[in-house]
Design an enzyme around this catalytic site. Structure first.
Site, PDB file in Angstrom:
ATOM      1  CG  HIS A  30      -0.263  -0.246   2.519  1.00 37.12           C
ATOM      2  ND1 HIS A  30       0.596   0.696   3.061  1.00 37.12           N
ATOM      3  CD2 HIS A  30      -0.268  -1.269   3.408  1.00 37.12           C
ATOM      4  CE1 HIS A  30       1.042   0.281   4.221  1.00 37.12           C
ATOM      5  NE2 HIS A  30       0.544  -0.935   4.449  1.00 37.12           N
ATOM      6  N   GLY A  32       1.912   3.184   2.134  1.00 42.55           N
ATOM      7  CA  GLY A  32       2.910   3.226   3.224  1.00 42.55           C
ATOM      8  C   GLY A  32       4.201   2.551   2.789  1.00 42.55           C
ATOM      9  CG  HIS A  33       4.298  -1.690   2.148  1.00 45.46           C
ATOM     10  ND1 HIS A  33       2.973  -2.082   2.113  1.00 45.46           N
ATOM     11  CD2 HIS A  33       4.853  -2.339   3.195  1.00 45.46           C
ATOM     12  CE1 HIS A  33       2.742  -2.943   3.094  1.00 45.46           C
ATOM     13  NE2 HIS A  33       3.865  -3.112   3.776  1.00 45.46           N
ATOM     14  CE  LYS A 145       0.142   0.620  11.236  1.00 49.32           C
ATOM     15  NZ  LYS A 145       0.393  -0.768  11.365  1.00 49.32           N
ATOM     16  CB  ILE A 172       1.682   6.566   4.539  1.00 55.34           C
ATOM     17  CG1 ILE A 172       3.143   6.879   4.176  1.00 55.34           C
ATOM     18  CG2 ILE A 172       0.727   7.057   3.457  1.00 55.34           C
ATOM     19  CD1 ILE A 172       3.466   8.355   4.004  1.00 55.34           C
ATOM     20  CB  SER A 181      -2.227  -1.614   8.567  1.00 52.67           C
ATOM     21  OG  SER A 181      -2.096  -2.983   8.879  1.00 52.67           O
ATOM     22  NE  ARG A 183      -2.035  -8.409  11.386  1.00 53.63           N
ATOM     23  CZ  ARG A 183      -0.735  -8.429  11.621  1.00 53.63           C
ATOM     24  NH1 ARG A 183      -0.045  -7.312  11.659  1.00 53.63           N
ATOM     25  NH2 ARG A 183      -0.107  -9.576  11.818  1.00 53.63           N
TER      26      ARG A 183
HETATM   27  P1  AMP Z   1       4.824  -5.006   6.792  1.00 55.49           P
HETATM   28  O1  AMP Z   1       4.608  -5.376   5.372  1.00 55.49           O
HETATM   29  O2  AMP Z   1       3.581  -4.712   7.550  1.00 55.49           O
HETATM   30  O3  AMP Z   1       5.771  -5.944   7.498  1.00 55.49           O
HETATM   31  O4  AMP Z   1       5.597  -3.616   6.750  1.00 55.49           O
HETATM   32  C1  AMP Z   1       6.802  -3.451   6.054  1.00 55.49           C
HETATM   33  C2  AMP Z   1       7.377  -2.109   6.343  1.00 55.49           C
HETATM   34  O5  AMP Z   1       6.454  -1.086   5.952  1.00 55.49           O
HETATM   35  C3  AMP Z   1       7.664  -1.869   7.833  1.00 55.49           C
HETATM   36  O6  AMP Z   1       8.880  -1.149   7.972  1.00 55.49           O
HETATM   37  C4  AMP Z   1       6.479  -1.035   8.263  1.00 55.49           C
HETATM   38  O7  AMP Z   1       6.744  -0.218   9.382  1.00 55.49           O
HETATM   39  C5  AMP Z   1       6.249  -0.201   7.029  1.00 55.49           C
HETATM   40  N1  AMP Z   1       4.875   0.311   6.999  1.00 55.49           N
HETATM   41  C6  AMP Z   1       3.745  -0.418   7.066  1.00 55.49           C
HETATM   42  N2  AMP Z   1       2.677   0.400   7.067  1.00 55.49           N
HETATM   43  C7  AMP Z   1       3.157   1.676   6.985  1.00 55.49           C
HETATM   44  C8  AMP Z   1       2.557   2.969   6.960  1.00 55.49           C
HETATM   45  N3  AMP Z   1       1.243   3.134   7.014  1.00 55.49           N
HETATM   46  N4  AMP Z   1       3.368   4.049   6.882  1.00 55.49           N
HETATM   47  C9  AMP Z   1       4.718   3.895   6.836  1.00 55.49           C
HETATM   48  N5  AMP Z   1       5.343   2.698   6.859  1.00 55.49           N
HETATM   49  C10 AMP Z   1       4.577   1.611   6.946  1.00 55.49           C
END
Ligand code: AMP
Length: 275
Positions: A30, A32-33, A145, A172, A181, A183
């Protein structure tokens, strides 16, 4: 964009005299990534993104089996973002037979998320270490996050003297404030309406802190507000020192972080805010 599915191939990516930035993810990408990827591009010649749902950071009964997986859509997005390399390892690539390079987190891994999910951060640190050994990045980008995770990775890098810079990227959010997220897509329409109140209540806590409120009392009131908003349980709401996650007292000149985790049905949301 190179798509690599085997650890052996990954070892050829790092070229002499060029720099590599790494963004570890569990997929279902998304904005954020994508913000992490944009940041990574500013710090190195090439960007490697990994997608790996790490079984070692899920306890029995957690959502490993139902964690969403959207590989085709993720690859299309990464291609659009002009990522250089995507690494999609199998479990056997990361944890081959005889794997014993476990990293055990210290006190920082036992509080907040670690208290609710006891082996979580050992699993996270272990997979980040395993991925970094294979990818050998110069820089890795992590989102605020997962604020506790960011500090734990920084602590591990320092403890092991890894030649790696850790860069933090801001959270983000959706327009209504909900932190993006993977989720969130499991929230029902009704739960989705309640979810942004987590951020709004963190905001309210931040405003109240300006009035010199008693911390314990403020925490209790914030938890009550979350429950009234419709969250079924609140795992924690804490106001802690930003750099150490030790208890923060208002007399401190150090900045604080307000961190919370709450559940809507079987979806657990986390968020945090700087003060
Ligand atoms: P995940 O895929 O949930 O393991 O997240 C991978 C990376 O993306 C981690 O460093 C998270 O902190 C970051 N991340 C996930 N959601 C966000 C967001 N909304 N804003 C910024 N970084 C994010």
């Amino acid at each position: 964009m190179q798509v690599i599915r085997q650890a052996a191939e990954m070892s050829h990516v790092k070229k002499e005299g060029t720099t590599l930035a790494f963004v570890p993810t569990m997929g279902v990408l998304h904005p954020g990534h994508l913000s992490l990827i944009e940041k990574a591009k500013h710090h190195a010649d090439q960007v490697v993104v990994s997608i790996f749902v790490n079984p070692k950071q899920f306890a029995a009964g957690e959502d490993f089996a139902i964690y969403p997986r959207t590989e085709a859509a993720d690859l299309a997005l990464l291609e659009e973002c002009k990522v250089d390399v995507v690494y999609l390892p199998t479990e056997a690539d990361i944890y081959p037979d005889g794997f014993d390079a476990y990293y055990s987190t210290g006190a920082l891994g036992q509080i907040l998320e670690g208290k609710v999910r006891p082996h979580f951060f050992d699993g996270v640190a272990t997979v980040v270490l395993a991925l970094c050994r294979q990818i050998r990045p110069d820089v890795a980008v992590f989102g605020e996050k997962d604020y506790q995770q960011l500090l734990i990775i920084r602590e591990m890098v320092a403890a092991l003297s890894l030649p790696l810079d850790i860069i933090a990227a801001p959270i983000i959010r959706e327009e209504d404030g909900l932190a993006m997220s993977s989720r969130n897509r499991r929230l029902s329409p009704q739960q989705r309406k309640i979810a942004p109140q987590l951020y709004q209540i963190l905001h309210w806590v931040r405003e109240e802190l300006q009035q010199n409120r008693d911390i314990k009392n403020l925490q209790e009131e914030a938890v009550k507000r979350l429950l009234e908003a419709g969250f079924e349980t609140v795992d924690y709401l804490e106001i802690l020192c930003s750099n150490t996650l030790k208890p923060w007292v208002s007399a401190h000149s150090e900045s604080a972080r307000i961190l919370a985790a709450a559940r809507l049905g079987d979806v657990r949301l986390i968020d945090n805010l700087e003060w």
